[in-house]
Design an enzyme around this catalytic site. Structure first.
Site: not given
Ligand code: TXE
Length: 479
Positions: A173, A248, A383
């Site tokens: 996906k 990740e 982030e």
């Protein structure tokens, strides 16, 4: 243009016939639709994959390698076409897609086409016990690859290539924000002769399509790249089913710049490591720490260079910084710039949304540099994933290392120095899965790739990826 699911080698509409709008971020307009797939589509993809598995897992290494090479060749052949599609879908400069994204997608297939021919397992002779042990490294079965929007085809293929090279069948996906090149990959796989069902691509939202994949009881491994919160959620869902996971996740990578570095190279590379792909690379250095003695000089030179970067339409050959990927992402990045003052930060460059002539509704933002006072501010701890970096001075190597490590993430770090002892010590002690010294984003596909702390678990790249996508079985024979 309508994107379809790729299941069993065919292009299919979602079972429920529900669709999601696909945006071109450089003009801020819908330019097509993609399937809003649900559990049934995922199940169909799984069924196709499971049917293909006995054949594919018993296909010779030579044959698998040839097909992967063919896919690589076709990606190279269609470089311009794919780079254009990527740039339109994501907002990144066409030049960048052509130089990095698509060549790297081809390299992923070519690398694993070669690597699988060299992948071997171990044997252990149990001396004195008259026994021989050997290890079988067998494909897992049906596995999943879920990828993000920042490097769409590059990261999608980084996962799919080793998965199928190792003999697995895949339900993949891509991000619903950038589905186009994943769709085009299906056509390329058919052209290359990849057997039906080996790769199935299901499009849709993370919370529905992605969730259905993660919850599927027989999809045995998931390789995921994306946000840390999503990774934590996937781990919670998958853990009770004992799925193999490679996660990740995000980064908040430090650049440590020492006065003894090769200054010009450092300056040039730091502009790149800060703002490539609009700062939307998990490996971008977003916290820049500079040794006090060169801090003021660096600040002046860096600001000057960054102000020369041209923000513009991705297809303009002069453009350095294209559009951010979506309106909501633009708003998120802007919300961080807006808190700079409250956090004692000073905006040294950029900070404003850009209206590009002729593309007024696109999601453009100036490359932004913020000087911060304290590493414990949101700007340095969260982030942002956009064209925003922070600057802070340090006095000693010990202080620099402490600042670098004082964050929840640990993906990559960049070190600029010519001092060997310092290089060795910091490389060893810094919390990161990847350390670049006097360079940035120099990638050798044989190397392990991944992060520590909130940047994820597991390693991909090289044989690490082939190990992830295989199950080791020990066979002990007594003679
Ligand atoms: O990522 P998500 P988003 C960071 C960056 C960014 C933030 C959110 O900070 O602002 O993450 O971005 C799928 N089950 N990175 O929202 O949601 C989703 O459909 C299964 C860093 O775009 O993590 C997509 O295919 N799948 C990063 C993929 O996960 C789910 C790159 C990533 O989407 C799911 C991108 C679920 N419940 C963002 N929910 C990096 N490190 O490179 C979502 N997905």
């Amino acid at each position: 243009m309508n994107i379809k699911n790729y299941i069993n080698g065919e292009f299919l509409s979602p079972v429920t016939n529900r669709w999601i709008d696909n945006y071109n971020p450089s003009i801020g307009e819908v330019y097509g639709q993609l399937p809003n797939s649900d559990v049934e589509d995922v199940e169909n993809a799984y069924q196709a994959a499971t049917k293909a598995f006995p054949g594919w897992s018993n296909t010779s290494i030579d044959e698998r390698s040839k097909i992967l090479s063919k896919i690589a060749g076709l990606l190279e052949e269609k470089l311009d076409f794919l780079a254009e599609a990527e740039s339109k879908d994501n907002g990144k400069p066409f030049r960048l897609a052509k130089a990095i994204d698509i060549p790297r997608a081809a390299a992923n297939f070519q690398y694993f086409a070669n690597a699988i021919t060299q992948f071997s397992s171990e044997a252990h002779e149990s001396i004195g016990l008259d026994a021989m042990n050997y290890t079988l490294r067998q494909p897992i079965g049906v596995v999943s690859c879920i990828s993000p929007w920042n490097l769409p085809l590059y990261l999608f293929t980084w996962k799919i290539a080793p998965a199928i090279a190792a003999g697995n069948c895949v339900v993949a996906k891509p991000s619903e924000i950038t589905p186009m090149t994943a769709y085009l990959l299906g056509e390329i796989c058919n052209e290359a002769g990849l057997p039906k069902g080996v790769l199935n691509i299901v499009h849709g939202l993370g919370t529905t399509t992605g969730q259905a994949i993660v919850e599927h009881p027989h999809i045995k491994a998931i390789s995921f790249t994306g946000g840390t919160a999503t990774g934590a959620h996937i781990a919670r869902v998958a853990a009770p089913m004992f799925k193999k996971l490679s996660l990740e996740l995000g980064g908040k990578n430090p650049n440590l710049i020492f006065a003894d570095c090769d200054y010009d190279n450092m300056l040039k590379t730091t502009v790149r490591s800060s703002f490539s792909n609009q700062g939307q690379i998990c490996l971008c250095g977003s916290r820049i720490f500079v040794e006090e003695s060169i801090y003021e000089k660096f600040k002046t030179d860096f600001v000057k260079k960054v102000q020369q970067l041209k923000v513009g339409n991705p297809f303009d050959s002069e453009t350095n910084i294209g559009a951010l990927v979506s309106k909501s992402h633009l708003e998120k990045v802007k919300s961080y710039i807006a808190i700079a003052a409250d956090e004692g930060g000073e905006i040294l460059a950029g900070g404003e949304q850009v209206v590009v002539e002729g593309y007024e509704n696109g999601y453009y933002l100036q490359p932004t540099i913020i000087e911060v006072k304290d590493n414990n501010c949101k700007l340095n701890q969260e982030e942002i994933f956009g064209p925003v970096v922070t600057l802070m001075p340090f006095k000693t190597a010990v202080e620099a290392l402490a600042l670098a490590n004082d964050v929840k993430y640990g993906l990559s770090a960049t070190l600029w120095t010519n001092d060997l002892k310092r290089t060795m010590r910091i490389s060893k002690e810094i919390h990161a899965g990847i350390v670049w010294v006097n360079t940035w984003l120099l990638r050798d596909l044989r190397t392990p790739f991944g992060g520590v702390k909130a940047s994820g678990v597991g390693r991909e790249g090289g044989f690490e990826a082939l190990q992830f996508f295989t199950e080791a079985k020990n066979v002990c024979i007594k003679y």
